[in-house]
Design a protein around this motif. Structure first.
Motif, PDB file in Angstrom:
ATOM      1  N   SER A 134     -30.378  21.783  -2.457  1.00 12.18           N
ATOM      2  CA  SER A 134     -29.711  20.458  -2.298  1.00 12.18           C
ATOM      3  C   SER A 134     -31.076  19.372  -2.627  1.00 12.18           C
ATOM      4  O   SER A 134     -31.148  18.474  -3.268  1.00 12.18           O
ATOM      5  CB  SER A 134     -29.013  19.879  -1.001  1.00 12.18           C
ATOM      6  N   ALA A 135     -32.158  19.619  -1.348  1.00 12.51           N
ATOM      7  CA  ALA A 135     -33.428  18.908  -1.426  1.00 12.51           C
ATOM      8  C   ALA A 135     -34.112  18.985  -2.935  1.00 12.51           C
ATOM      9  O   ALA A 135     -34.640  17.890  -3.209  1.00 12.51           O
ATOM     10  CB  ALA A 135     -34.272  19.498  -0.207  1.00 12.51           C
ATOM     11  N   GLU A 136     -34.074  20.232  -3.337  1.00 12.46           N
ATOM     12  CA  GLU A 136     -34.821  20.310  -4.727  1.00 12.46           C
ATOM     13  C   GLU A 136     -34.112  19.586  -5.942  1.00 12.46           C
ATOM     14  O   GLU A 136     -34.690  18.958  -6.899  1.00 12.46           O
ATOM     15  CB  GLU A 136     -35.076  21.871  -4.952  1.00 12.46           C
ATOM     16  N   ILE A 137     -32.753  19.486  -5.829  1.00 13.41           N
ATOM     17  CA  ILE A 137     -32.156  18.742  -6.847  1.00 13.41           C
ATOM     18  C   ILE A 137     -32.286  17.325  -6.455  1.00 13.41           C
ATOM     19  O   ILE A 137     -32.440  16.564  -7.644  1.00 13.41           O
ATOM     20  CB  ILE A 137     -30.452  18.999  -6.670  1.00 13.41           C
ATOM     21  N   SER A 138     -32.396  16.805  -5.193  1.00 11.99           N
ATOM     22  CA  SER A 138     -32.629  15.468  -4.965  1.00 11.99           C
ATOM     23  C   SER A 138     -33.996  15.029  -5.608  1.00 11.99           C
ATOM     24  O   SER A 138     -34.189  13.958  -6.072  1.00 11.99           O
ATOM     25  CB  SER A 138     -32.394  15.245  -3.379  1.00 11.99           C
ATOM     26  N   ARG A 139     -34.933  15.898  -5.418  1.00  8.08           N
ATOM     27  CA  ARG A 139     -36.409  15.488  -5.871  1.00  8.08           C
ATOM     28  C   ARG A 139     -36.393  15.659  -7.070  1.00  8.08           C
ATOM     29  O   ARG A 139     -36.830  14.777  -8.059  1.00  8.08           O
ATOM     30  CB  ARG A 139     -37.349  16.646  -5.230  1.00  8.08           C
TER      31      ARG A 139
END
Length: 184
Positions: free
Chosen positions: A9-14
């Motif tokens: 999730s955090a990598e997709i957001s970044r």
């Protein structure tokens, strides 16, 4: 090989935040910009990018949903899914810079179909392409202008993008499944 998570999730957001900044920079702001998602997950990604851009720029960006099902040139080989509605912004796309947004860029055939579909709705000034994942194996001379992650893969591997809006979780996985064949 099994299945492994390549983006959480955090990598997709970044990745989407980076893509949003790149779109703003290339467009020199948001004037004349329209984000057109290719269903299903491209539509959700376009909405997320529009939200990020509006937080950065303080102005909303029109979004569209552009179904390409009936424009595909491989309908005989692949089962047809139920078409989604195409939804264009009230302002239209004539003279705008349209950024097509999709989850996985693979052969380029979906993008080719999207270009044909877009022609039925107006004449943009320019068309750009944003993809969360570029997995290679292009069959057509198409490349993304904005990429979340390059993920070289074998043709027998499957890249799966899951998004909260549709799947209840944000993640990108890669799995080896010879029964899947040549799919995204």
């Amino acid at each position: 090989m099994g299945t492994r998570v390549v983006l959480e999730s955090a990598e997709i957001s970044r990745a989407l935040t980076r893509i949003s900044h790149e779109i703003i920079e290339a467009n020199k702001g948001v004037d004349g910009l329209v984000l057109a998602g290719i269903p299903t997950r491209g539509t959700f990604l376009a909405a997320r990018i529009a939200d990020i851009i509006s937080r950065i720029e303080g102005r909303s960006v029109p979004t569209a949903s552009l179904d390409v099902t009936l424009y595909r040139d491989d309908l005989a080989q692949n089962p047809t899914r139920t078409p989604h509605p195409t939804d264009m912004p009230a302002v239209g796309i004539d003279g705008c810079t349209v950024v097509l947004v999709d989850d996985v860029l693979y052969s380029g055939r979906t993008v080719r179909a999207a270009l044909d579909a877009l022609n039925d709705h107006g004449r943009p000034k320019a068309v750009r392409l944003a993809a969360l994942i570029d997995r290679g194996h292009r069959e057509l001379p198409i490349r993304a202008d904005y990429i979340g992650k390059n993920l070289p893969s074998a043709k027998h591997e499957r890249i799966s993008v899951r998004l909260v809006e549709h799947d209840g979780i944000d993640e990108v996985t890669i799995s080896s499944d010879d029964s899947v064949g040549d799919r995204a």
